[in-house]
Each structure stands twice: as structure tokens, then as C-alpha cells.
Design a protein around this motif. Structure first.
Motif, PDB file in Angstrom:
ATOM      1  N   ALA A 116       0.841  -1.201   0.000  1.00  0.00           N
ATOM      2  CA  ALA A 116       0.000   0.000   0.000  1.00  0.00           C
ATOM      3  C   ALA A 116       0.872   1.245   0.000  1.00  0.00           C
ATOM      4  CB  ALA A 116      -0.917   0.000   1.224  1.00  0.00           C
ATOM      5  N   ASP A 118       0.373   5.742  -1.363  1.00  0.00           N
ATOM      6  CA  ASP A 118      -0.453   6.735  -2.040  1.00  0.00           C
ATOM      7  C   ASP A 118       0.445   7.772  -2.695  1.00  0.00           C
ATOM      8  OD1 ASP A 118      -2.255   8.632  -2.877  1.00  0.00           O
ATOM      9  OD2 ASP A 118      -3.388   8.698  -1.005  1.00  0.00           O
ATOM     10  N   PHE A 124       6.365   9.730  -0.783  1.00  0.00           N
ATOM     11  CA  PHE A 124       5.930   8.554  -1.545  1.00  0.00           C
ATOM     12  C   PHE A 124       7.119   7.777  -2.091  1.00  0.00           C
ATOM     13  CE2 PHE A 124       4.551   6.899  -5.813  1.00  0.00           C
ATOM     14  CZ  PHE A 124       3.799   5.834  -5.333  1.00  0.00           C
ATOM     15  N   ILE A 141       2.177  -1.275  -6.025  1.00  0.00           N
ATOM     16  CA  ILE A 141       1.291  -0.768  -4.974  1.00  0.00           C
ATOM     17  C   ILE A 141      -0.173  -0.822  -5.406  1.00  0.00           C
ATOM     18  CG2 ILE A 141       3.072   0.812  -4.144  1.00  0.00           C
ATOM     19  CD1 ILE A 141       1.239   3.082  -5.429  1.00  0.00           C
ATOM     20  N   ARG A 142      -1.018  -0.753  -4.400  1.00  0.00           N
ATOM     21  CA  ARG A 142      -2.433  -0.471  -4.602  1.00  0.00           C
ATOM     22  C   ARG A 142      -2.804   0.678  -3.675  1.00  0.00           C
ATOM     23  NH1 ARG A 142      -7.565  -4.586  -3.982  1.00  0.00           N
ATOM     24  NH2 ARG A 142      -6.973  -4.492  -1.776  1.00  0.00           N
ATOM     25  N   THR A 143      -3.638   1.581  -4.173  1.00  0.00           N
ATOM     26  CA  THR A 143      -4.020   2.781  -3.444  1.00  0.00           C
ATOM     27  C   THR A 143      -5.532   2.837  -3.322  1.00  0.00           C
ATOM     28  OG1 THR A 143      -2.129   3.925  -4.434  1.00  0.00           O
ATOM     29  CG2 THR A 143      -3.789   5.300  -3.379  1.00  0.00           C
ATOM     30  N   ARG A 144      -6.041   3.293  -2.191  1.00  0.00           N
ATOM     31  CA  ARG A 144      -7.477   3.417  -1.997  1.00  0.00           C
ATOM     32  C   ARG A 144      -7.992   4.605  -2.812  1.00  0.00           C
ATOM     33  NH1 ARG A 144      -9.573   1.077   2.579  1.00  0.00           N
ATOM     34  NH2 ARG A 144     -11.579   1.554   1.600  1.00  0.00           N
TER      35      ARG A 144
END
Length: 352
Positions: A116, A118, A124, A141-144
Motif C-alpha cells: 500500500a 499513495d 511517496f 502498490i495499490r491505493t485506496r
């Protein structure tokens, strides 16, 4: 044929900090059965999870092995899931924790980790480097960023446009420079944003999670989504057109996963009674046939999305439904091998 499961989650909400950890700890001591307690949960949460049981207990390598059953999984890709805490590098703790889990003993091999981060947040680039230092299996990565126009559908963001905001695009450069991938989990109304991002960074690998999660496509959810067959047809047509536009960007691959998420409108069966394969096949085939047409097998990869999909199906049922739908649309053994194994090996560097 062996399988790479390109989308699973591991968690222990009782000992690690997750967004749902307080609820899990409460249920541990609450003298009320979970099926009674869940009735007081907000409707948007009930519709998203379907059954809270998988979220209030640890889900670890042995649990996944048991759920995989006869599916010959050789390796998995772990996708981040709502790790919380304090400090700018707190999300690195999840990467470090996942890398320490007992995969590859009597369980499938851990092939890659998606953490995770952002791009909008300060530091970052430093966070990306810390993830890489935490594990050589870190791949992206994965971001909300999920948003839905129906406020009754559970989403992280209250406004659209997260993927095309100037600060996001500026920060994303650090990801592209490091040749790390981006997992785009969005609702289907956000697919044009993913397309715009792919055009802005044509050399960055973007993995569309869950074929864009068309909430309500199988049944009503939220306040006004998928209320009748006509609305669900309109939802499918828009999804179909937006997916086709996204597929014109060669740096995008699509993950055949999450098609059994309750938020798509699946009726939730009794616990322990997964939806029969023929029923799943009837629902998901139009989505899979179109995805195969526009992406081809070399840009599709399968993931179980377990345990999130567990309230609706089992891993063997999900894999069988996907394989059958693709075969019915002309996929041969070589194409299935790409979807279930080699595309994931290439995209995530599994075995490198």
C-alpha cells in the motif's frame, strides 16, 4: 496445469492493525452470535462483505491452502489490505509481515507482494524504496481510490477524479521510474480515469483489479444501483464500452478476479454452501467473454480474491466457472495457461 493465484489477502485482525481490527476484536468478546450482530451493521458494509465471518478471524497460509482444495496453486500474489498505524512508513510493516508468513512450506509459494502507498502523500518515493528494502518480492502498490456515485455503495472516496488529480499524476512518476506496477481497484464508473492514467504513463504497468467491479450488475445494491434488469443492462453496456477503451492501452492488463464479490449484487448463500458453478457461469460469462475479446489471454490473469469472495463461492468453484466461461468462448489449453499462470508470472516476475 498449475496455477498462479494473482490476488489473495492475508490478515490477522487480532494481532495486526487493520481498519477492521477493532470490529474483529469486539466480536471476539461479544456474547452475541455474529449473524445476529451483523444485522445492526450499516447496510453499505453488509452489502460489501456479504458475510463478516471471514473478516473477524485470521486468514493465513494454512487457511488459504485449505480453501484452494484441489486447485493446483503453485504460487500466490499477495495484495495489500487496509493496514493502519502511525508514521509515514507504517505500510511497510505489512510487506514485512507478509514476507514472514510460512508460504512455500506445505503451502503455495509466495510469488509477489503488492503493498500500500499513495502517490499523493509526502514521502511517496521513500515509501516505495522502503517497501523494496523490506522484501525482494515487492512488485508495486495499490491505493485506496475507489469512488461510486451511489452513496449507499461502500467506497473510500466521496468525490471522483482521484486517479487524474494533478498531485496523483505527479507522484505517480516515482512509481513509473522504478518500474513498479499499479493495481487499480476501482468501480466501473471510474474506468475512464484508469484509461486516462494509462495514457499519461504508457510505460507503467497497470493491473485492473476485478474487471472494474461493476457494482450492482447482478442485483440491486446501494440506494439506487442495479434496481431492475434494464438498469443492470445499462450498467453492462457502459462497462463493456469503457473496458474496450481501456484495453486499447497495451500497458494495461486485467485481473479476472473479484467477480464473486457480494457488491456485484450476488445473493449471499448460506455459509458453507457456495453458489453452484452453473449459476456463477450464467452470471459472469458475458463479462469474461468480452474481456477475452478485448484483452486476449496474454493480458488476462486470474485471482481468487480470497477470502473476500468466500461468502459467495469457493476457490474450486470460482476457478471452474472462469475456466468454463473462457473455454466456451474459444479459449484453448494454451490460452487458459496464460490466464491462470503465465500472464501472472510475466507481470509480477514470479520466480525471478
Amino acid at each position: 496445469m498449475t496455477v498462479v493465484d494473482a490476488h489473495i489477502h492475508q490478515w490477522d485482525p487480532l494481532t495486526t492493525p487493520r481498519e477492521f481490527s477493532p470490529v474483529a476484536r469486539l466480536f471476539r468478546y461479544l456474547p452475541v452470535p455474529i449473524d445476529v450482530a451483523k444485522r445492526v451493521a450499516p447496510r453499505r458494509d453488509r452489502e460489501f462483505v456479504g458475510d463478516p465471518a471471514p473478516f473477524v478471524a485470521p486468514y493465513l497460509p494454512a487457511d488459504y491452502r485449505a480453501d484452494a482444495g484441489e486447485v493446483p496453486v503453485e504460487a500466490i500474489v499477495h495484495i495489500e489490505v487496509e493496514w493502519t498505524g502511525k508514521g509515514p512508513l507504517r505500510q511497510v510493516d505489512e510487506t514485512r509481515w507478509v514476507a514472514s508468513l510460512p508460504f512455500g512450506v506445505d503451502t503455495p509459494m509466495l510469488g509477489a507482494i503488492v503493498g500500500a502507498a499513495d502517490p499523493v502523500r509526502p514521502g511517496f518515493a521513500e515509501l516505495l524504496d522502503a517497501h523494496r528494502a523490506a522484501s525482494p518480492l515487492f512488485r508495486g502498490i495499490r491505493t485506496r481510490v475507489e469512488y461510486h456515485p451511489d452513496s449507499g455503495v461502500r467506497a473510500h472516496n466521496k468525490e471522483p477524479g482521484a486517479l487524474t488529480a494533478p498531485r496523483f499524476l505527479d507522484g505517480f512518476a516515482a512509481l513509473a521510474e522504478r518500474k513498479l506496477g499499479f493495481e487499480a481497484w476501482v468501480y466501473s464508473n471510474q474506468l475512464p480515469e484508469v484509461t486516462a492514467l494509462a495514457g499519461h504513463y504508457p510505460d507503467a504497468t497497470i493491473v485492473l483489479n476485478h474487471l472494474g467491479t461493476p457494482a450492482g450488475i447482478f442485483g440491486p445494491v446501494g440506494k439506487h444501483t442495479g434496481r431492475n434488469p434494464g438498469e443492470r443492462r445499462e450498467l453492462f453496456v457502459r462497462w463493456r464500452d469503457d473496458i474496450a477503451a481501456l484495453a486499447t492501452h497495451p500497458n494495461v492488463v486485467a485481473k479476472v478476479s473479484g467477480l464473486m464479490m457480494p457488491i456485484l449484487g450476488h445473493p449471499v448463500p448460506p455459509r458453507g454452501e457456495p453458489t453452484p458453478v452453473p449459476v456463477l457461469l450464467d452470471r459472469i460469462s458475458p463479462l469474461l467473454h468480452h474481456a477475452l475479446d478485448v484483452f486476449g489471454p496474454d493480458r488476462l490473469l486470474w485471482g481468487s480474491n480470497f477470502p473476500v469472495d468466500k461468502p459467495i463461492t469457493s476457490i474450486p468453484h470460482a476457478a471452474a466457472a472462469v475456466a468454463t466461461a473462457l473455454t466456451d468462448h474459444g479459449a484453448d489449453a494454451s490460452a487458459l495457461d496464460q490466464v491462470f499462470r503465465t500472464t501472472a508470472q510475466r507481470v509480477y516476475g514470479v520466480g525471478d
